[in-house]
Design an enzyme around this catalytic site. Structure first.
Site, short mmCIF file in Angstrom:
data_model
loop_
_atom_site.label_atom_id
_atom_site.label_comp_id
_atom_site.label_asym_id
_atom_site.label_seq_id
_atom_site.Cartn_x
_atom_site.Cartn_y
_atom_site.Cartn_z
N SER A 97 0.77 -1.17 0.17
CA SER A 97 0.06 -0.08 0.15
C SER A 97 1.04 1.26 0.04
O SER A 97 1.74 1.48 -0.94
CB SER A 97 -1.06 0.03 1.40
N ASP A 118 -9.97 -5.77 -4.04
CA ASP A 118 -9.26 -4.52 -3.59
C ASP A 118 -9.90 -3.36 -4.29
O ASP A 118 -9.74 -3.33 -5.44
CB ASP A 118 -7.73 -4.85 -3.67
N HIS A 144 -7.57 -5.72 0.21
CA HIS A 144 -6.17 -5.15 0.27
C HIS A 144 -5.23 -5.64 1.00
O HIS A 144 -4.09 -5.18 0.97
CB HIS A 144 -6.64 -3.66 0.69
#
Length: 353
Positions: A151, A300, A330
């Site tokens: 991320s 996601d 995610h």
């Protein structure tokens, strides 16, 4: 009434004392031992504070065999470290790598009481990372390492790979940040459709109050909560994450206060005037000099799969691949941990020198 209140205060105080005793005052990390309980000579298991970017920051270095290559994990957030989850997630990886977790400045154990959040800039994080890589090279006698970014850590990671490819064997982008503005628009359209399909008037009202993208940082945080509610972000409940985290010997009672404080701050200091950063790696990083591998959950909508697929298609690299986790959003390392670890180990096996 006064007596009952006094009893309540005593119970709370005892609960705090018990919690402190259970969590401890000094961080440790479990050693690798053989069947007879002896520490494996060629293993490494340390937790230490090192100076990165003129600031003391915490890392763990764990591996069953120091001859294995280093895998440096760049956590998400900023403010969402992995160190307190590693004891639950990294078992297979520690057999094949020396796994390094780093609580970045302002996160977890590195979120000190006097921390200046104005030092949270992309360039500063990159400089901190290079300092850490150089430290690991010297400390572990390694020329290069494997880099994994999740991320926010994938934004940091892809920039490090672009700027300084000489440090890395390969890069693994987990839930890779590609185009921040398009990503939010894709997520908005998906979320609106899901909410309408479920006739969820409460969520529809919340979304209407937030408005349509582009968002400020504070608006995005509210939006992300709705995305999470509909299964497009975290793959397990926060309460389960907390239960895993509190078992970490690397964290003390006070560390959890710093952890929560850092998570609540998030990446706000990175966003000038509250406006979300504009990130577009398709335009900014069209090629890299090392092998890259993207790991993404099919569901996601924090970093949408469609953008990662688009990026993989256009980016030029000596080797590239996308591994899709069909049951994840995610955080595939939480939902499909066995597959996640196996795919990373497969990358190492492909590239053994």
């Amino acid at each position: 009434m006064k007596k009952n209140f006094t009893i309540l205060i005593i119970i709370i105080a005892l609960a705090i004392i018990v919690t402190i005793l259970l969590l401890g005052f000094k961080p440790t990390t479990e050693q690798f031992k053989d069947a007879d309980g002896n520490i494996i000579e060629e293993s490494i298991a340390i937790i230490e504070e090192v100076e990165l970017g003129n600031m003391k920051q915490w890392i763990t270095i764990r591996g069953k065999d120091t001859s294995n290559p280093v895998l440096l994990w760049l956590h998400g957030g900023p403010g969402s470290p992995q160190m307190s989850l590693a004891h639950e997630l990294d078992g297979k990886l520690e057999e094949e790598f020396i796994v390094v977790h780093w609580d970045q400045r302002g996160a977890g154990k590195s979120n000190h009481s006097d921390f200046d959040d104005q030092t949270m800039t992309v360039n500063q994080f990159k400089n901190d990372a290079i300092d850490l890589i150089k430290y690991l090279q010297k400390r572990l006698n390694k020329d290069k390492i494997y880099l994994l970014g999740h991320s926010w850590g994938s934004q940091l990671g892809i920039e490090l790979v672009n700027d300084s490819p000489e440090y890395f064997y390969a890069y693994i982008g987990v839930s890779q940040v590609v185009d921040s503005h398009r990503g939010v628009k894709i997520a908005y359209d998906w979320l609106l459709e899901e909410i309408q399909h479920n006739n969820d008037q409460t969520s529809l009202n919340k979304l209407a109050k937030i408005g349509v993208p582009p968002y400020s940082h504070s608006q995005y945080r509210d939006f992300a909560q709705l995305v999470n509610l509909y299964g497009g972000n975290l793959d397990i409940h926060l309460s389960k994450l907390a239960l895993i985290s509190v078992k970490a010997p690397e964290y003390t009672f006070l560390d959890y206060y710093h952890l929560i404080n850092g998570m609540n701050r998030g990446g706000a200091p990175l966003h000038q005037n509250g406006e979300m950063l504009s990130i577009n790696t398709i335009k900014e990083i069209p090629s890299v000099e090392i092998p890259i591998f993207f790991f993404n959950g099919k569901n996601d909508y924090n970093t949408p799969l469609v953008l990662v697929e688009e990026y993989l298609e256009m980016i030029k690299a000596p080797q590239k691949d996308l591994i899709i986790f069909n049951h994840s959003s995610h955080t595939p390392f939480l939902k499909e941990n066995d597959k996640f670890s196996e795919k990373i180990i497969n990358i190492k096996e492909q590239m053994d020198f």
